[in-house]
Write a protein that holds these residues in place. Sequence first.
Motif, mmCIF file in Angstrom:
data_model
loop_
_atom_site.group_PDB
_atom_site.id
_atom_site.type_symbol
_atom_site.label_atom_id
_atom_site.label_comp_id
_atom_site.label_asym_id
_atom_site.label_seq_id
_atom_site.Cartn_x
_atom_site.Cartn_y
_atom_site.Cartn_z
ATOM 1 N N GLU A 1 -13.045 -18.081 1.732
ATOM 2 C CA GLU A 1 -12.041 -17.835 2.766
ATOM 3 C C GLU A 1 -12.353 -16.515 3.488
ATOM 4 O O GLU A 1 -11.584 -15.565 3.446
ATOM 5 N N LEU A 2 -13.474 -16.473 4.180
ATOM 6 C CA LEU A 2 -13.938 -15.240 4.826
ATOM 7 C C LEU A 2 -12.984 -14.772 5.919
ATOM 8 O O LEU A 2 -12.704 -13.573 6.025
ATOM 9 N N PHE A 3 -12.477 -15.683 6.725
ATOM 10 C CA PHE A 3 -11.549 -15.299 7.783
ATOM 11 C C PHE A 3 -10.271 -14.699 7.198
ATOM 12 O O PHE A 3 -9.806 -13.654 7.640
ATOM 13 N N GLN A 4 -9.678 -15.367 6.190
ATOM 14 C CA GLN A 4 -8.462 -14.874 5.565
ATOM 15 C C GLN A 4 -8.707 -13.532 4.874
ATOM 16 O O GLN A 4 -7.857 -12.648 4.917
ATOM 17 N N PHE A 5 -9.875 -13.392 4.243
ATOM 18 C CA PHE A 5 -10.233 -12.115 3.624
ATOM 19 C C PHE A 5 -10.262 -11.010 4.675
ATOM 20 O O PHE A 5 -9.729 -9.919 4.463
ATOM 21 N N SER A 6 -10.886 -11.298 5.807
ATOM 22 C CA SER A 6 -11.002 -10.301 6.875
ATOM 23 C C SER A 6 -9.635 -9.902 7.418
ATOM 24 O O SER A 6 -9.355 -8.708 7.588
ATOM 25 N N ILE A 7 -8.792 -10.873 7.689
ATOM 26 C CA ILE A 7 -7.456 -10.586 8.218
ATOM 27 C C ILE A 7 -6.650 -9.775 7.209
ATOM 28 O O ILE A 7 -6.024 -8.763 7.550
ATOM 29 N N TYR A 8 -6.647 -10.226 5.953
ATOM 30 C CA TYR A 8 -5.890 -9.553 4.891
ATOM 31 C C TYR A 8 -6.353 -8.111 4.720
ATOM 32 O O TYR A 8 -5.535 -7.188 4.655
ATOM 33 N N THR A 9 -7.645 -7.904 4.706
ATOM 34 C CA THR A 9 -8.197 -6.566 4.501
ATOM 35 C C THR A 9 -7.930 -5.659 5.698
ATOM 36 O O THR A 9 -7.449 -4.531 5.541
ATOM 37 N N ILE A 10 -8.226 -6.147 6.874
ATOM 38 C CA ILE A 10 -8.044 -5.328 8.081
ATOM 39 C C ILE A 10 -6.558 -4.988 8.292
ATOM 40 O O ILE A 10 -6.215 -3.829 8.535
ATOM 41 N N LEU A 11 -5.689 -5.992 8.183
ATOM 42 C CA LEU A 11 -4.262 -5.724 8.370
ATOM 43 C C LEU A 11 -3.737 -4.751 7.316
ATOM 44 O O LEU A 11 -2.952 -3.850 7.636
ATOM 45 N N SER A 12 -4.152 -4.921 6.072
ATOM 46 C CA SER A 12 -3.684 -4.032 5.005
ATOM 47 C C SER A 12 -4.064 -2.589 5.277
ATOM 48 O O SER A 12 -3.243 -1.683 5.127
ATOM 49 N N ILE A 13 -5.295 -2.369 5.678
ATOM 50 C CA ILE A 13 -5.767 -1.000 5.900
ATOM 51 C C ILE A 13 -5.174 -0.414 7.181
ATOM 52 O O ILE A 13 -4.610 0.686 7.171
ATOM 53 N N VAL A 14 -5.260 -1.141 8.270
ATOM 54 C CA VAL A 14 -4.789 -0.611 9.559
ATOM 55 C C VAL A 14 -3.271 -0.397 9.545
ATOM 56 O O VAL A 14 -2.785 0.678 9.909
ATOM 57 N N ILE A 15 -2.526 -1.393 9.110
ATOM 58 C CA ILE A 15 -1.071 -1.245 9.095
ATOM 59 C C ILE A 15 -0.651 -0.224 8.048
ATOM 60 O O ILE A 15 0.326 0.507 8.238
ATOM 61 N N GLY A 16 -1.409 -0.115 6.939
ATOM 62 C CA GLY A 16 -1.126 0.912 5.938
ATOM 63 C C GLY A 16 -1.238 2.314 6.515
ATOM 64 O O GLY A 16 -0.372 3.167 6.295
ATOM 65 N N VAL A 17 -2.292 2.568 7.270
ATOM 66 C CA VAL A 17 -2.468 3.891 7.891
ATOM 67 C C VAL A 17 -1.378 4.140 8.936
ATOM 68 O O VAL A 17 -0.832 5.242 9.016
ATOM 69 N N ILE A 18 -1.040 3.112 9.698
ATOM 70 C CA ILE A 18 0.045 3.245 10.675
ATOM 71 C C ILE A 18 1.370 3.533 9.963
ATOM 72 O O ILE A 18 2.167 4.371 10.411
ATOM 73 N N ALA A 19 1.617 2.867 8.837
ATOM 74 C CA ALA A 19 2.855 3.082 8.086
ATOM 75 C C ALA A 19 2.935 4.508 7.546
ATOM 76 O O ALA A 19 4.008 5.113 7.541
ATOM 77 N N ILE A 20 1.809 5.062 7.105
ATOM 78 C CA ILE A 20 1.800 6.462 6.644
ATOM 79 C C ILE A 20 2.174 7.374 7.818
ATOM 80 O O ILE A 20 3.011 8.265 7.670
ATOM 81 N N ALA A 21 1.547 7.133 8.964
ATOM 82 C CA ALA A 21 1.848 7.949 10.143
ATOM 83 C C ALA A 21 3.324 7.806 10.532
ATOM 84 O O ALA A 21 3.977 8.803 10.869
ATOM 85 N N LEU A 22 3.857 6.600 10.460
ATOM 86 C CA LEU A 22 5.270 6.382 10.775
ATOM 87 C C LEU A 22 6.166 7.116 9.780
ATOM 88 O O LEU A 22 7.155 7.740 10.166
ATOM 89 N N GLY A 23 5.820 7.068 8.504
ATOM 90 C CA GLY A 23 6.596 7.787 7.492
ATOM 91 C C GLY A 23 6.593 9.284 7.732
ATOM 92 O O GLY A 23 7.635 9.949 7.620
ATOM 93 N N LEU A 24 5.436 9.822 8.069
ATOM 94 C CA LEU A 24 5.351 11.255 8.385
ATOM 95 C C LEU A 24 6.187 11.583 9.617
ATOM 96 O O LEU A 24 6.902 12.592 9.649
ATOM 97 N N TRP A 25 6.119 10.730 10.626
ATOM 98 C CA TRP A 25 6.903 10.940 11.835
ATOM 99 C C TRP A 25 8.395 10.884 11.533
ATOM 100 O O TRP A 25 9.154 11.732 11.998
ATOM 101 N N LEU A 26 8.807 9.885 10.747
ATOM 102 C CA LEU A 26 10.217 9.778 10.383
ATOM 103 C C LEU A 26 10.714 10.991 9.605
ATOM 104 O O LEU A 26 11.857 11.412 9.760
ATOM 105 N N SER A 27 9.843 11.559 8.788
ATOM 106 C CA SER A 27 10.242 12.734 8.014
ATOM 107 C C SER A 27 10.542 13.930 8.907
ATOM 108 O O SER A 27 11.314 14.804 8.546
ATOM 109 N N LYS A 28 9.943 13.946 10.072
ATOM 110 C CA LYS A 28 10.193 15.051 11.022
ATOM 111 C C LYS A 28 11.524 14.897 11.737
ATOM 112 O O LYS A 28 12.004 15.830 12.356
ATOM 113 N N MET A 29 12.110 13.713 11.647
ATOM 114 C CA MET A 29 13.387 13.457 12.297
ATOM 115 C C MET A 29 14.567 14.059 11.526
ATOM 116 O O MET A 29 15.662 14.134 12.063
ATOM 117 N N LEU A 30 14.347 14.432 10.272
ATOM 118 C CA LEU A 30 15.442 15.011 9.461
ATOM 119 C C LEU A 30 15.796 16.396 9.942
ATOM 120 O O LEU A 30 15.045 17.184 10.339
#
Length: 123
Positions: free
Chosen positions: A94-123
């Motif tokens: 399942e190469l396509f599913q592997f690629s989607i799962y891996t890319i989304l996990s990493i990219v959205i994970g980094v975006i989520a960290i950035a969002l968490g840091l941004w949200l912390s500045k709102m306090l």
Amino acid sequence: MKQVVLVFLGGGFGSILRFLISKAYNSHLQHFFLGTFLVNIIGCLLIGFILGISARGNYLTPNQTLLLSTGFCGGFTTFSTFSYEGHSLLKTGELFQFSIYTILSIVIGVIAIALGLWLSKML
């Protein structure tokens, strides 16, 4: 010794929650481990927020930061399961599913960290 107990307690709660979410959601989509994906993205958002407010110095003590980041988020998120699931997708061709799962996990994970840091500045 107190720090070890804090990490142990946080990790235990994180692991239990990870188990429950993975059990509830991993069977929802074929060839995409939704539970593991959600746990890792939520964990990225949480650790970004926790470390962001911790860096400000007036919201969390060092022990609370340790309990929540190293303990809870460390037990909650799971790189080893993510890697195993990726391997199983490759093993079944399942190469396509592997690629989607891996890319989304990493990219959205980094975006989520950035969002968490941004949200912390709102306090």
